[in-house]
Design an enzyme around this catalytic site. Sequence first.
Site, PDB file in Angstrom:
ATOM      1  N   GLY A  53     -15.358 -13.637  -6.985  1.00  0.00           N
ATOM      2  CA  GLY A  53     -15.332 -13.369  -5.545  1.00  0.00           C
ATOM      3  C   GLY A  53     -14.921 -14.501  -4.630  1.00  0.00           C
ATOM      4  N   TRP A  55     -11.898 -15.476  -3.695  1.00  0.00           N
ATOM      5  CA  TRP A  55     -10.846 -15.058  -2.743  1.00  0.00           C
ATOM      6  C   TRP A  55     -11.455 -14.133  -1.683  1.00  0.00           C
ATOM      7  CZ3 TRP A  55      -5.082 -14.302  -4.431  1.00  0.00           C
ATOM      8  CH2 TRP A  55      -4.617 -15.486  -5.011  1.00  0.00           C
ATOM      9  N   ASP A  82     -12.683  -4.860  -8.722  1.00  0.00           N
ATOM     10  CA  ASP A  82     -12.663  -5.523 -10.037  1.00  0.00           C
ATOM     11  C   ASP A  82     -13.320  -4.604 -11.062  1.00  0.00           C
ATOM     12  OD1 ASP A  82     -12.244  -8.783 -10.831  1.00  0.00           O
ATOM     13  OD2 ASP A  82     -13.249  -7.526 -12.307  1.00  0.00           O
ATOM     14  N   ASP A  98     -10.664   0.076 -11.784  1.00  0.00           N
ATOM     15  CA  ASP A  98      -9.485  -0.421 -12.490  1.00  0.00           C
ATOM     16  C   ASP A  98      -8.274  -0.313 -11.556  1.00  0.00           C
ATOM     17  OD1 ASP A  98      -7.366  -0.811 -14.198  1.00  0.00           O
ATOM     18  OD2 ASP A  98      -8.192   0.441 -15.800  1.00  0.00           O
ATOM     19  N   ASP A 123      -5.440 -11.925  -7.704  1.00  0.00           N
ATOM     20  CA  ASP A 123      -5.517 -13.117  -8.554  1.00  0.00           C
ATOM     21  C   ASP A 123      -5.819 -12.666  -9.983  1.00  0.00           C
ATOM     22  OD1 ASP A 123      -5.676 -15.843  -9.176  1.00  0.00           O
ATOM     23  OD2 ASP A 123      -7.826 -15.919  -8.770  1.00  0.00           O
ATOM     24  N   LYS A 163      -0.853 -13.509  -8.398  1.00  0.00           N
ATOM     25  CA  LYS A 163      -0.664 -14.522  -9.438  1.00  0.00           C
ATOM     26  C   LYS A 163       0.460 -14.077 -10.369  1.00  0.00           C
ATOM     27  CE  LYS A 163      -4.338 -15.579 -12.134  1.00  0.00           C
ATOM     28  NZ  LYS A 163      -5.052 -16.816 -11.854  1.00  0.00           N
TER      29      LYS A 163
END
Length: 310
Positions: A53, A55, A82, A98, A123, A163
Site C-alpha cells: 500500500g 503507492w 490487489d 484480480d 506497480d 512498472k
Amino acid sequence: MGRSSKDKRDIYYRLAKEEGWRARSAFKLLQLDQEFNLFTGVNRAVDLCAAPGSWSQVLSRKLRGQEEKAEKGEEVKIVAVDLQAMAPLPGVTQIQGDITKVSTAQEIIRHFEGQPADLVVCDGAPDVTGLHDVDEYIQAQLLLAALNITTHVLKPGGTFVAKIFRGKDVTLLYSQLKIFFSGVTCAKPRSSRNSSIEAFVVCQNYSPPEGYVPNMSNPLLDHSYDVDFNQLDGPNRVIVPFLACGDLSAFDSDRTYPLQLHADKQYQYTPPAQPPICPPYQQACHLRKNNLLSREDALSVGPSQRPEPP
Ligand code: SAM
C-alpha cells in the site's frame, strides 16, 4: 542479517520506515511525480496491484492533502486493487481482486459512480522466479492486463503509469501503449536501482483508437480492432524517450550509506511502517522455520490441513 544491516545496504528501505511509508516503492511514485506532475487535477485515482500500500499512501497523502480541493468541495476517490488483503488506509477503498477480471473493472466503475478515473497507476509484479525470460514475460502480461483494465476505467486525456521490465521485447509493449496514449515515456526514478531492469512507463493523454471497445483479451494477440501497425517503422518498433527522474541530490539506490547519515542525528532503528497482513510467502516462511519445507507430507497436504501460520 542484523536489523540494521538492511538499513545500511538499502537507503530507501530505511527512509521508507523513517517517513512512515509501507514500502520503499513510495519514493518511486514520488520521484515520478516530481518529473511528470502526475497528481494535478486528479480527483479519481486507481492503484492497481497496490499491496502492501505505499503507492496508495502517496495517493492518499497527495490527493487528499490538496487544500484547494477541500475548499472547492471536490471529492477525492481512491481505489486500490490487489489479490492480497491490505491494511486499511484513510480515504482509500480496497478491492481484493484480480486485475485481469472484467468484474474488477466493473467494481471500480461502481465505486466512482460511473465516472471515469483521472489517473491509473500500477506497480504490479508477479512473484519473481529468477528465470529472466519467464519473469519478463509474466511482467509483460501483467502490464497488458493493467492496460486492459485501464481502458475500461480511464477518462480520455487521462494518465496511466506502470512498472515495466526493459527486457528484449520491450519495444513491442511501447508500440502497444502508443496505440492508446499520445505520450509514452520510459522513466527510471533514482530510487529504482540501476542494477534492476525495472522502469516505469508514464503514458499521457489517453486517446484510444476510434471505435475501440474495451475488453480483457490480451491486446498483443487480439488485432480485431482497426489499427494500422504498418504505420510504425520496422516490426512494430517505437522508440520512446527515456528519462532518469528524481532530484540529482536524491540518494542513489545502488549505493551503501553509513547508518549515521547526519552528524547531528544519531541513527535509531525504525520498525517497518505496516508489514503485509497476509503475504503469500507466509506459509513458506512457516514451513521453513519449522524445517518442514523438504518433507513430502508437508507439501502434499491440502490447504485446510496445513498448519496455521504464526
Ligand atoms: N505498489 C505496492 C506498494 O507500493 O506497496 C507494491 C506492489 S507489489 C511490488 C506487487 C503486487 O502486485 C503484489 O501485492 C501482488 O499481489 C500484486 N499482483 C500481482 N498480480 C496481480 C493481479 N493479477 N491482480 C491484482 N494484484 C496482483
